[in-house]
Motif scaffolding. Structure first.
Motif, PDB file in Angstrom:
ATOM      1  N   LEU A   1       0.796  -1.363  -0.508  1.00 47.50           N
ATOM      2  CA  LEU A   1       0.027   0.536  -0.245  1.00 47.50           C
ATOM      3  C   LEU A   1       0.870   1.577   0.082  1.00 47.50           C
ATOM      4  O   LEU A   1       2.633   1.203   0.908  1.00 47.50           O
ATOM      5  N   LYS A   2       0.360   2.217  -0.649  1.00 47.32           N
ATOM      6  CA  LYS A   2       0.789   3.592  -1.235  1.00 47.32           C
ATOM      7  C   LYS A   2      -0.397   4.276   0.053  1.00 47.32           C
ATOM      8  O   LYS A   2      -1.403   4.976  -0.619  1.00 47.32           O
TER       9      LYS A   2
ATOM     10  N   THR B   1       2.693   2.829  13.794  1.00 51.69           N
ATOM     11  CA  THR B   1       1.450   2.154  12.934  1.00 51.69           C
ATOM     12  C   THR B   1       1.614   1.294  11.631  1.00 51.69           C
ATOM     13  O   THR B   1       1.079  -0.167  11.266  1.00 51.69           O
ATOM     14  N   LEU B   2       1.909   2.642  10.631  1.00 50.35           N
ATOM     15  CA  LEU B   2       2.201   1.989   9.185  1.00 50.35           C
ATOM     16  C   LEU B   2       2.986   0.919   9.039  1.00 50.35           C
ATOM     17  O   LEU B   2       2.883  -0.204   7.930  1.00 50.35           O
ATOM     18  N   THR B   3       3.722   1.196   9.304  1.00 52.99           N
ATOM     19  CA  THR B   3       5.067   0.692   9.246  1.00 52.99           C
ATOM     20  C   THR B   3       4.529  -1.034  10.294  1.00 52.99           C
ATOM     21  O   THR B   3       5.560  -2.298   9.599  1.00 52.99           O
ATOM     22  N   LYS B   4       4.454  -0.715  11.083  1.00 55.75           N
ATOM     23  CA  LYS B   4       4.396  -1.916  12.342  1.00 55.75           C
ATOM     24  C   LYS B   4       3.593  -3.538  11.886  1.00 55.75           C
ATOM     25  O   LYS B   4       3.528  -4.552  11.282  1.00 55.75           O
ATOM     26  N   HIS B   5       2.748  -2.550  10.371  1.00 53.01           N
ATOM     27  CA  HIS B   5       1.597  -3.751   9.358  1.00 53.01           C
ATOM     28  C   HIS B   5       2.183  -3.284   8.197  1.00 53.01           C
ATOM     29  O   HIS B   5       1.520  -3.970   7.531  1.00 53.01           O
TER      30      HIS B   5
ATOM     31  N   ASP C   1       9.201   4.322   2.467  1.00 55.62           N
ATOM     32  CA  ASP C   1       9.364   4.910   0.373  1.00 55.62           C
ATOM     33  C   ASP C   1       8.145   5.037   0.307  1.00 55.62           C
ATOM     34  O   ASP C   1       7.973   5.902  -0.784  1.00 55.62           O
ATOM     35  N   ASN C   2       6.970   3.934   0.883  1.00 57.36           N
ATOM     36  CA  ASN C   2       5.975   4.638   0.141  1.00 57.36           C
ATOM     37  C   ASN C   2       4.743   5.300   0.991  1.00 57.36           C
ATOM     38  O   ASN C   2       3.573   5.107   0.547  1.00 57.36           O
TER      39      ASN C   2
ATOM     40  N   THR D   1       0.477   8.567  -6.806  1.00 55.50           N
ATOM     41  CA  THR D   1      -0.104   7.193  -6.924  1.00 55.50           C
ATOM     42  C   THR D   1      -0.438   6.683  -5.397  1.00 55.50           C
ATOM     43  O   THR D   1       0.505   5.773  -5.091  1.00 55.50           O
ATOM     44  N   LEU D   2      -1.333   6.512  -4.346  1.00 56.83           N
ATOM     45  CA  LEU D   2      -1.989   6.704  -3.374  1.00 56.83           C
ATOM     46  C   LEU D   2      -2.853   5.832  -3.077  1.00 56.83           C
ATOM     47  O   LEU D   2      -3.564   5.361  -4.091  1.00 56.83           O
TER      48      LEU D   2
END
Ligand SMILES: Nc1c(NC[C@H](O)[C@H](O)[C@H](O)CO)[nH]c(=O)[nH]c1=O
Ligand SMILES: CC(=O)[C@@H](O)COP(=O)(O)O
Length: 173
Positions: A22-23, A46-50, A55-56, A80-81
């Motif tokens: 995911l971005k 939390t984003l990185t934990k999952h 880079d995204n 592009t997200l």
């Protein structure tokens, strides 16, 4: 349910998709920097934990919460997200200024989400006092940034699966 009854950092970790593919856009307001940076840290962790890759995760800062929708749209146009997470904190003052900001930003992000299909996440605290903000930015009621990240992962995963038209069929990405 009030945050006092449901901790903002508590969620069912078995119901979170893998974020590796995911971005994300993350837009952070400078106003109440002590609060918004704590929210951002909770969100990033939390984003990185999952599984999200740094880079995204495309991060930009704006002066205040009122500027979140415009900047969120800008970054969604440039990158592009799969989801855009908006982080702010609007503390009530003596006038109704907070209400104008909060209502405008909430409506603006909903409008963007509906109009484009891309999820715009409302990671904004709207407390009456600074202490209420502290309590929701890693204090006794958890961290709104964690909740915003979890929502971004879940909605971004849905968008990746269902939000983009298949190539060659109609408009859209
Ligand atoms: N009082 C707060 C503001 N006010 C500034 C607005 O967000 C905006 O930048 C200004 O009206 C110019 O357009 N912003 C917050 O994020 N938090 C506040 O408590
Ligand atoms: C929510 C705000 O913009 C806040 O700083 C405004 O404070 P006041 O209503 O006392 O002018």
């Amino acid at each position: 349910m009030a945050s006092a009854l449901k901790n903002l950092s508590t969620y069912d970790e078995t119901n979170i998709p893998d974020a590796t593919e995911l971005k994300f856009g993350v837009v952070v307001a400078d106003w109440n920097k002590d609060i918004t940076h704590a929210l951002y840290e909770g969100c990033l962790e939390t984003l990185t934990k999952h599984g999200a890759l740094t880079d995204n995760i495309h991060v930009i800062q704006v002066p205040g919460t009122f500027e979140l929708p415009a900047a969120a749209r800008m970054i969604a146009t440039r990158e592009t997200l799969d989801a855009v997470i908006c982080i702010g904190c609007v503390i009530k003052g003596e006038t109704q200024h907070d209400e104008y900001i909060n209502n405008s930003v909430a409506q603006g992000l909903v409008n963007l989400s509906i109009a484009t299909g891309l999820p715009y996440i409302f990671g904004v605290l709207t407390p009456n006092t600074h202490q209420q903000a502290v309590d929701r930015a890693g204090g006794e009621h958890g961290n709104k940034g964690v909740e915003a990240a979890v929502t971004g992962i879940r909605m971004g995963s849905l968008y990746k699966e269902y939000g983009k038209r298949k190539k060659g069929i109609g408009f859209g990405r």
